[in-house]
Design an enzyme around this catalytic site. Sequence first.
Site, PDB file in Angstrom:
ATOM      1  N   CYS A 112       0.823  -1.209   0.000  1.00 14.61           N
ATOM      2  CA  CYS A 112       0.000   0.000   0.000  1.00 14.61           C
ATOM      3  C   CYS A 112       0.861   1.264   0.000  1.00 14.61           C
ATOM      4  O   CYS A 112       1.590   1.523  -0.946  1.00 14.61           O
ATOM      5  CB  CYS A 112      -0.986  -0.058   1.166  1.00 14.61           C
ATOM      6  SG  CYS A 112      -2.304   1.163   1.128  1.00 14.61           S
ATOM      7  N   HIS A 113       0.808   2.070   1.069  1.00 12.39           N
ATOM      8  CA  HIS A 113       1.605   3.292   1.189  1.00 12.39           C
ATOM      9  C   HIS A 113       2.975   3.034   1.828  1.00 12.39           C
ATOM     10  O   HIS A 113       3.800   3.939   1.902  1.00 12.39           O
ATOM     11  CB  HIS A 113       0.864   4.331   2.044  1.00 12.39           C
ATOM     12  CG  HIS A 113      -0.307   4.971   1.372  1.00 12.39           C
ATOM     13  ND1 HIS A 113      -1.495   4.299   1.162  1.00 12.39           N
ATOM     14  CD2 HIS A 113      -0.491   6.211   0.863  1.00 12.39           C
ATOM     15  CE1 HIS A 113      -2.358   5.104   0.562  1.00 12.39           C
ATOM     16  NE2 HIS A 113      -1.773   6.271   0.371  1.00 12.39           N
TER      17      HIS A 113
END
Length: 187
Positions: A112-113
């Site tokens: 994800c991030h």
Amino acid sequence: MSTQLQNRTLAILATDGFEQSELMQPKADLEAAGATVHVVSLKDGEIKGWDQDDWGQSVAVDKTVSEATVSDYDALVLPGGQINPDLLRADADAVAFVKAFAEAGMPIAAVCHAPWVVIEAGLAEGRDMTSYMSIRTDLKNAGATVHDKEVVVCQNGPFTLITSRKPEDLDAFGKAIIETVASMEAA
């Protein structure tokens, strides 16, 4: 329970605001494969997850970054969410911890991030990676080749980097971590 990762110990580096599923599912998958998994954080006690659009469950911290020794682990997992990796990349000790895994030639997995932390550690340049769509420009600007795939395993360089895009990719993410760690020679 599988014994694929028996006698392996993995660290999950996270702090408050980790995406709930992106810590819980990989942890469960790795433990089901026989690994010991430690949650390493910036503080002791507990850290609180973020579950889609509100605060989620808390998780016990096994060690702080200052207490953890990279040589005690076989790989590092970085869960995403927006809050968690943003706090981690601003912490010099957390960034140094990530760099130490790369320097030791150990796998690093980020979803994800969480590739923000990989970028901050200076480990994205020349790598094939994926991430949540909103940070792909950050990856490109850091010198990575970006792919839109559920999981990208990049083995060029001194360590293996495993990246995934989002919670829906966690099955492939966990499988890639297990396969990578299981294929490592015994330390």
